[in-house]
Design a protein around this motif. Structure first.
Motif, short mmCIF file in Angstrom:
data_model
loop_
_atom_site.label_atom_id
_atom_site.label_comp_id
_atom_site.label_asym_id
_atom_site.label_seq_id
_atom_site.Cartn_x
_atom_site.Cartn_y
_atom_site.Cartn_z
N HIS A 132 -15.30 -10.02 11.90
CA HIS A 132 -15.35 -8.57 12.06
C HIS A 132 -16.13 -7.96 10.90
N TYR A 188 -18.94 -15.60 30.42
CA TYR A 188 -17.77 -14.73 30.21
C TYR A 188 -18.11 -13.27 30.41
N THR A 193 -10.97 -10.51 28.13
CA THR A 193 -12.11 -11.42 28.23
C THR A 193 -11.80 -12.39 29.35
N PHE A 222 -7.71 -13.52 28.82
CA PHE A 222 -6.82 -13.07 27.74
C PHE A 222 -7.05 -11.60 27.45
N GLU A 241 -6.91 -9.26 14.61
CA GLU A 241 -6.93 -9.08 16.07
C GLU A 241 -5.82 -9.93 16.68
N TYR A 262 -22.03 -11.33 14.15
CA TYR A 262 -22.35 -12.59 14.82
C TYR A 262 -23.27 -13.48 13.99
N HIS A 289 -18.58 -6.33 15.11
CA HIS A 289 -18.81 -7.77 15.27
C HIS A 289 -19.92 -8.21 14.33
N TYR A 334 -19.25 -5.87 29.83
CA TYR A 334 -20.52 -6.58 29.84
C TYR A 334 -20.27 -8.02 30.25
N TYR A 382 -5.00 -12.10 20.42
CA TYR A 382 -5.46 -12.56 21.74
C TYR A 382 -4.24 -13.03 22.52
N HIS A 404 -13.68 -16.10 14.89
CA HIS A 404 -12.92 -16.58 16.04
C HIS A 404 -13.81 -16.73 17.26
N VAL A 419 -16.47 -9.27 29.38
CA VAL A 419 -15.55 -8.52 28.52
C VAL A 419 -15.39 -7.12 29.11
N THR A 446 -17.29 -18.54 23.81
CA THR A 446 -17.86 -17.25 23.41
C THR A 446 -18.74 -17.47 22.18
N ARG A 447 -19.50 -16.43 21.80
CA ARG A 447 -20.39 -16.58 20.64
C ARG A 447 -19.61 -16.85 19.37
N GLY A 448 -18.52 -16.11 19.20
CA GLY A 448 -17.73 -16.22 17.97
C GLY A 448 -18.25 -15.26 16.91
N HIS A 449 -17.34 -14.65 16.17
CA HIS A 449 -17.76 -13.64 15.19
C HIS A 449 -16.70 -13.43 14.12
N TRP A 496 -7.15 -8.78 24.47
CA TRP A 496 -7.34 -8.68 23.02
C TRP A 496 -7.02 -7.26 22.57
C1 F6R Z 1 -13.33 -8.39 19.83
C2 F6R Z 1 -13.10 -9.78 20.30
C3 F6R Z 1 -13.30 -10.10 21.76
C4 F6R Z 1 -14.63 -10.84 21.89
C5 F6R Z 1 -14.93 -11.39 23.27
C6 F6R Z 1 -16.30 -12.04 23.36
O1 F6R Z 1 -13.19 -8.33 18.44
O2 F6R Z 1 -12.82 -10.68 19.53
O3 F6R Z 1 -13.30 -8.96 22.55
O4 F6R Z 1 -15.65 -9.94 21.49
O5 F6R Z 1 -13.97 -12.33 23.59
O6 F6R Z 1 -16.53 -12.90 22.29
P1 F6R Z 1 -17.83 -12.73 21.38
O7 F6R Z 1 -17.86 -11.29 20.98
O8 F6R Z 1 -17.59 -13.64 20.20
O9 F6R Z 1 -19.00 -13.12 22.19
#
Ligand code: F6R
Ligand code: ZN
Length: 188
Positions: free
Chosen positions: A89, A53, A70, A147, A96, A159, A157, A23, A98, A135, A55, A84-87, A149
């Motif tokens: 788990h 970005y 990513t 990178f 994880e 969020y 996720h 995506y 990276y 992260h 993925v 990235t949005r950051g999340h 992952w």
């Molecule tokens: C999966 C992970 C990465 C992120 C990706 C996009 O656990 O950490 O695959 O999902 O780098 O970041 P987000 O999902 O935070 O938008």
């Protein structure tokens, strides 16, 4: 039954062959993430809603392990770098890794108890993300940041919290340098 296979990952482009899904996140989908909302709208208009970005994954639901790449574009919204949005788990025991392939950036982490950490993302550095640390990756360079992952297939996720309150730290450019600053809007 699943069968073993070699997956080719291009560290410059982030291409994964074979891939099982992908995506892209465009800047207009990241409204509210950056400090300067007006600057975001300007970049959306001027750059025709750029991709921030993408993925790409190699994910088999019958396996507990998955991985992917990513690919982050370089760019800024005001003085904040693309991120990235950051999340967290959803499954709290899941960490994880990276592994940065090309470009340069920063991995910003925040624990459930409010501690912040920054890990450099440079080619050859494999960052360990422990469970219970949110992260977010940030491209602070002039080129793509790519990178690989690796995580649990069903890590999930979360969020919500980060989107709602932001992270305690932000990564900005100040006088041509990358700076870790307190988020003036944290929790607002
Ligand atoms: C999966 C992970 C990465 C992120 C990706 C996009 O656990 O950490 O695959 O999902 O780098 O970041 P987000 O999902 O935070 O938008
Ligand atoms: Zn993750």
């Amino acid at each position: 039954m699943l069968f073993p296979e070699g997956v080719a990952i291009d560290g410059r482009t982030g291409a994964v062959k074979p891939e099982t899904g992908r995506y892209a996140k465009r800047l207009s989908e990241l409204r509210g993430l950056f400090q300067d909302g007006d600057a975001l709208e300007r970049v959306v208009a001027e750059k025709s809603d750029p991709i921030v970005y993408e993925v790409v994954d190699y994910r088999k639901k019958e396996s507990d392990l998955c991985f992917g790449t990513t690919i982050m574009s370089p760019g800024r919204v005001g003085n904040e770098y693309y991120m990235t949005r950051g999340h967290f788990h959803l499954r709290r025991e899941c960490g994880e890794a990276y592994y940065t392939q090309s470009g340069e950036g920063v991995l910003l982490l925040e624990s459930r108890t409010g501690e912040s950490r920054v890990v450099e993302m440079l080619p050859g550095v494999c960052a360990f993300i422990p469970p219970e640390w949110a992260h977010r990756s940030i491209n602070t360079g002039a080129d793509k940041l790519v990178f690989v992952w690796f995580c649990a297939t069903d890590a999930g996720h979360d969020y919500g919290e980060i989107l709602k309150r932001g992270m305690r730290k932000i990564i900005i450019e100040q006088d041509g340098r990358r700076v870790v600053a307190d988020n003036p809007n944290f929790g607002r």
